[in-house]
Motif scaffolding. Structure first.
Motif, PDB file in Angstrom:
ATOM      1  N   VAL A 435       0.820  -1.211   0.000  1.00 32.90           N
ATOM      2  CA  VAL A 435       0.000   0.000   0.000  1.00 32.90           C
ATOM      3  C   VAL A 435       0.852   1.258   0.000  1.00 32.90           C
ATOM      4  N   SER A 436       0.249   2.348  -0.457  1.00 34.90           N
ATOM      5  CA  SER A 436       0.857   3.679  -0.425  1.00 34.90           C
ATOM      6  C   SER A 436      -0.240   4.687  -0.069  1.00 34.90           C
ATOM      7  N   GLY A 437       0.135   5.710   0.697  1.00 33.59           N
ATOM      8  CA  GLY A 437      -0.827   6.742   1.057  1.00 33.59           C
ATOM      9  C   GLY A 437      -1.649   6.417   2.280  1.00 33.59           C
ATOM     10  N   ILE A 438      -1.625   5.161   2.706  1.00 35.77           N
ATOM     11  CA  ILE A 438      -2.312   4.747   3.929  1.00 35.77           C
ATOM     12  C   ILE A 438      -1.403   3.802   4.705  1.00 35.77           C
ATOM     13  N   LYS A 439      -1.758   3.542   5.939  1.00 37.88           N
ATOM     14  CA  LYS A 439      -1.142   2.455   6.702  1.00 37.88           C
ATOM     15  C   LYS A 439      -2.252   1.788   7.513  1.00 37.88           C
ATOM     16  N   PHE A 440      -2.026   0.511   7.829  1.00 35.13           N
ATOM     17  CA  PHE A 440      -3.080  -0.213   8.548  1.00 35.13           C
ATOM     18  C   PHE A 440      -2.486  -1.229   9.500  1.00 35.13           C
ATOM     19  N   THR A 441      -3.291  -1.597  10.472  1.00 41.31           N
ATOM     20  CA  THR A 441      -2.925  -2.601  11.467  1.00 41.31           C
ATOM     21  C   THR A 441      -3.945  -3.729  11.421  1.00 41.31           C
ATOM     22  N   TYR A 442      -3.446  -4.966  11.550  1.00 45.51           N
ATOM     23  CA  TYR A 442      -4.347  -6.112  11.594  1.00 45.51           C
ATOM     24  C   TYR A 442      -3.904  -7.055  12.699  1.00 45.51           C
ATOM     25  N   ASP A 443      -4.781  -7.922  13.074  1.00 42.82           N
ATOM     26  CA  ASP A 443      -4.505  -8.912  14.112  1.00 42.82           C
ATOM     27  C   ASP A 443      -4.791 -10.285  13.519  1.00 42.82           C
ATOM     28  N   ALA A 526      14.959   2.408   1.938  1.00 39.78           N
ATOM     29  CA  ALA A 526      14.582   2.522   3.343  1.00 39.78           C
ATOM     30  C   ALA A 526      13.260   1.809   3.591  1.00 39.78           C
ATOM     31  N   SER A 527      13.218   1.002   4.620  1.00 40.37           N
ATOM     32  CA  SER A 527      11.994   0.288   4.967  1.00 40.37           C
ATOM     33  C   SER A 527      11.049   1.236   5.702  1.00 40.37           C
ATOM     34  N   ILE A 528       9.832   1.328   5.240  1.00 46.18           N
ATOM     35  CA  ILE A 528       8.814   2.167   5.867  1.00 46.18           C
ATOM     36  C   ILE A 528       7.649   1.260   6.250  1.00 46.18           C
ATOM     37  N   SER A 529       7.367   1.147   7.542  1.00 45.08           N
ATOM     38  CA  SER A 529       6.307   0.251   8.006  1.00 45.08           C
ATOM     39  C   SER A 529       4.941   0.873   7.751  1.00 45.08           C
ATOM     40  N   ARG A 530       4.216   0.297   6.809  1.00 45.49           N
ATOM     41  CA  ARG A 530       2.850   0.740   6.535  1.00 45.49           C
ATOM     42  C   ARG A 530       1.838  -0.326   6.938  1.00 45.49           C
ATOM     43  N   ILE A 531       2.354  -1.531   7.225  1.00 46.77           N
ATOM     44  CA  ILE A 531       1.498  -2.666   7.564  1.00 46.77           C
ATOM     45  C   ILE A 531       2.032  -3.287   8.849  1.00 46.77           C
ATOM     46  N   ASN A 532       1.183  -3.449   9.843  1.00 39.54           N
ATOM     47  CA  ASN A 532       1.627  -3.971  11.127  1.00 39.54           C
ATOM     48  C   ASN A 532       0.676  -5.057  11.618  1.00 39.54           C
ATOM     49  N   ASN A 533       1.234  -6.215  11.960  1.00 39.54           N
ATOM     50  CA  ASN A 533       0.462  -7.299  12.561  1.00 39.54           C
ATOM     51  C   ASN A 533       0.714  -7.273  14.061  1.00 39.54           C
ATOM     52  N   ILE A 534      -0.276  -6.880  14.847  1.00 38.96           N
ATOM     53  CA  ILE A 534      -0.065  -6.703  16.280  1.00 38.96           C
ATOM     54  C   ILE A 534       0.070  -8.034  17.020  1.00 38.96           C
ATOM     55  N   SER A 535      -0.193  -9.151  16.316  1.00 41.79           N
ATOM     56  CA  SER A 535      -0.060 -10.468  16.945  1.00 41.79           C
ATOM     57  C   SER A 535       1.248 -11.146  16.597  1.00 41.79           C
ATOM     58  N   ASN A 536       2.156 -10.412  15.989  1.00 40.77           N
ATOM     59  CA  ASN A 536       3.387 -11.047  15.535  1.00 40.77           C
ATOM     60  C   ASN A 536       4.565 -10.137  15.764  1.00 40.77           C
ATOM     61  N   THR A 537       5.717 -10.742  15.955  1.00 43.48           N
ATOM     62  CA  THR A 537       6.952  -9.986  16.037  1.00 43.48           C
ATOM     63  C   THR A 537       7.516  -9.822  14.645  1.00 43.48           C
ATOM     64  N   LEU A 538       8.608  -9.101  14.536  1.00 47.94           N
ATOM     65  CA  LEU A 538       9.233  -8.909  13.238  1.00 47.94           C
ATOM     66  C   LEU A 538       9.562 -10.246  12.607  1.00 47.94           C
ATOM     67  N   ALA A 539       9.322 -10.337  11.325  1.00 50.89           N
ATOM     68  CA  ALA A 539       9.596 -11.570  10.595  1.00 50.89           C
ATOM     69  C   ALA A 539       9.917 -11.206   9.166  1.00 50.89           C
ATOM     70  N   THR A 540      10.309 -12.191   8.378  1.00 51.08           N
ATOM     71  CA  THR A 540      10.601 -11.929   6.965  1.00 51.08           C
ATOM     72  C   THR A 540       9.794 -12.866   6.104  1.00 51.08           C
ATOM     73  N   LYS A 541       9.323 -12.334   4.995  1.00 47.70           N
ATOM     74  CA  LYS A 541       8.527 -13.119   4.046  1.00 47.70           C
ATOM     75  C   LYS A 541       8.715 -12.486   2.680  1.00 47.70           C
ATOM     76  N   THR A 542       9.059 -13.280   1.701  1.00 44.80           N
ATOM     77  CA  THR A 542       9.255 -12.764   0.353  1.00 44.80           C
ATOM     78  C   THR A 542       8.050 -13.103  -0.504  1.00 44.80           C
ATOM     79  N   ALA A 543       7.641 -12.174  -1.319  1.00 46.48           N
ATOM     80  CA  ALA A 543       6.494 -12.412  -2.203  1.00 46.48           C
ATOM     81  C   ALA A 543       6.797 -13.520  -3.178  1.00 46.48           C
ATOM     82  N   ALA A 544       5.800 -14.350  -3.475  1.00 47.93           N
ATOM     83  CA  ALA A 544       5.989 -15.448  -4.427  1.00 47.93           C
ATOM     84  C   ALA A 544       5.951 -14.911  -5.831  1.00 47.93           C
TER      85      ALA A 544
END
Length: 544
Positions: A435-443, A526-544
């Protein structure tokens, strides 16, 4: 009785002769008994994605061809080369030339049949049939794709190939996920029927009519990237009258056995990084046996110092010429330097698990949004195909990064519309989104469909329930691709909302405009956090 005695005398004589020659020369004589067994090499190449060279310019196709030539020379008339689909779409040279150079390479290599992949729909099947495959030395098979108008299959469901008097049937198939991951307009006239049902029906016909000695399945369907579970194994565990399955789609390395049916299952990675060579034995009484699958025995990697990354790799000169000629034809377009990356690789690695922001996800959505002067931008993770290495960024780099001819739709969306889209992104089975222009949090621990806990503008400003935001969306998403049907409710189904600006062109134009001469990165790293999962710690995942 006399004939029987004669037969026994002949066998006794041959046995004595063999032993005598062995004693005199030290070398055993290969006798008639070994003619009871025929050994075959069944080779699969899948998800090649136009990788005539790798991202660093190494001769992937020419090295692959040289290796397969050696197999054919060592086992003439007993080598069968198969394609698992998604062969053409993915590199600048192949895309610009509509896959023709890849087809020429596969024809020269000796491929005899391929199944259909979902990316074969990216230019429309008419292009694949009338342009890409024109003059091809191999054919497309697919048992579960039907034309809605005629009710008939679009391609032949199988092909019988004779190797050293052994008839091998190859049944094709394509993932039923295709309609959700292809531009809807290109699949609207086709029906994708259940793979297992269609393959079993064809295999039963082959058995009843005694059309083949060996029956193979060649499907563009994959696993859960664990070499043990997933759609291709679910299918294999329910197949009958089939000797082995060769898959694709998930860009994984698979060499295992279906637990319920003991059918061998193989997938040969992607992008020419390697191939599968499955060893098949057929006896005179037509007993079929595959060597026990394992990475060590079945999969051959080429993306290493012993393969195309060698300083002096062994190559097939004819294939090398096809590749170089094709690259020269497209070089005036692809070789133009439009930027540079001097720091470290620009990646699609997502900051949070299972879904988060990535460096290239942030950049791509920013560019898409700015290209149409929108307030919000979206990009599907699967549309970004490579990480961008250090060095010059060329037009060809952007073709590899975004090989699809997606255009930008400009839609009007309220906060409730944004939430509907984001819920689809993080639901069970969702694919995430950038996303761009917004940020969101999910659980991620909340029930699927009710996981979005907060949405704001990127600067933290609240979005009112009545506010309307202009939104830039690739046409693939706008028309419901990757399961994002919520966009359709906001005008994604209306062609009038198409700006006809190609996403890739927006990336290229942005790089040209922002290309610096001060030895700094053109694309922000530069990494800019626009998406945050409040039920998880930092992790890495690459898009398929």
């Amino acid at each position: 009785m006399k004939n029987l005695l004669k037969s026994k005398k002949v066998i006794s004589f041959l046995t004595t002769l063999s032993l005598s020659i062995t004693l005199l020369t030290g070398f055993p004589l290969i006798t008639y008994a070994q003619d009871n067994v025929k050994n075959f090499d069944i080779v699969e190449i899948t998800d090649f994605h136009g990788a005539l060279t790798d991202s660093s310019g190494n001769p992937a196709a020419a090295v692959l061809a040289e290796r397969l030539n050696n197999i054919k020379k060592s086992n003439p008339d007993r080598t069968l080369i198969l394609g698992g689909g998604d062969l053409y779409q993915g590199s600048a040279t192949s895309n610009i030339m509509k896959g023709v150079p890849v087809q020429e390479v596969m024809t020269k290599i000796g491929m005899e049949v391929t199944t259909l992949g979902n990316h074969e729909f990216d230019w429309g099947l008419d292009t694949i049939i009338n342009t890409t495959m024109k003059g091809a030395g191999y054919s497309i098979i697919c048992s579960n794709l039907y034309d809605k108008t005629t009710g008939k299959r679009v391609f032949e469901p199988y092909k019988i190939i004779t190797k050293d008097k052994i008839k091998i049937a190859v049944i094709g198939g394509i993932t039923t996920e295709t309609p959700s991951i292809v531009l809807p307009d290109f699949v609207k006239n086709y029906e994708f029927k259940d793979l297992t049902t269609e393959i079993n029906s064809v295999a039963q016909e082959i058995k009843e009519k005694k059309l083949a000695d060996v029956t193979l399945v060649l499907v563009h369907e994959g696993d859960n990237r664990d070499n043990a579970t997933g759609p291709v194994f679910d299918m294999a565990n329910n197949l009958k009258n089939v000797d082995a399955v060769f898959g694709g789609h998930t860009h994984s390395k698979v060499s295992a056995v279906a637990t319920k049916t003991n059918i061998p299952v193989y997938i040969a990675n992607s992008y020419g990084k390697g191939y599968v060579n499955a060893k098949l034995t057929v006896t005179n009484d037509k007993k079929v046996k595959f060597e026990t699958p394992s990475y060590e025995k079945s999969y051959v990697a080429l993306d290493n110092e012993n393969g195309y990354k060698s300083k002096n790799p062994n190559i097939d000169n004819d294939i090398d010429k096809i590749v170089k000629d094709s690259n020269e034809r497209t070089a005036p377009i692809t070789n133009e330097v439009i930027g540079r990356n001097t720091d470290k690789d620009l990646t699609r690695v997502q900051e949070f698990s299972p879904y988060g922001s990535s460096i290239l996800g942030n950049w791509s959505t920013d560019v898409t949004r700015e290209a149409v002067n929108a307030q919000v931008g979206f990009q599907n993770n699967g549309g970004l195909r490579i990480d961008i290495p250090t060095g010059d960024i060329t037009v060809g780099t952007m073709w590899k990064f975004m090989p699809f001819d997606n255009t930008i739709y400009k839609l009007n969306m309220k906060k409730s519309d944004l939430k509907a889209v984001l819920e689809q992104a993080v639901c069970d089975g969702g694919k995430g989104i950038q996303v761009s222009g917004i940020k969101f949090t999910y659980d991620s621990k909340l029930p699927s469909g009710n996981r979005i806990t907060n949405i704001t503008k990127e600067d933290g400003t609240a979005i009112s329930d009545t506010e309307v935001l202009t939104t830039a969306v690739p046409d693939f998403l706008a028309t419901g691709g990757d399961g994002f049907t919520a966009f359709k409710n906001c005008g994604g189904s209306n062609p009038a909302n198409d700006t006809h600006i190609i996403v890739r062109d927006a990336f290229i134009d942005w790089c040209k405009e922002n290309n610096k001469n001060d030895n700094k990165n053109t694309i922000p790293n530069a990494s800019i956090s626009r998406i945050n999962n409040i039920s998880n710690t930092l992790a890495t995942k690459t898009a398929a």
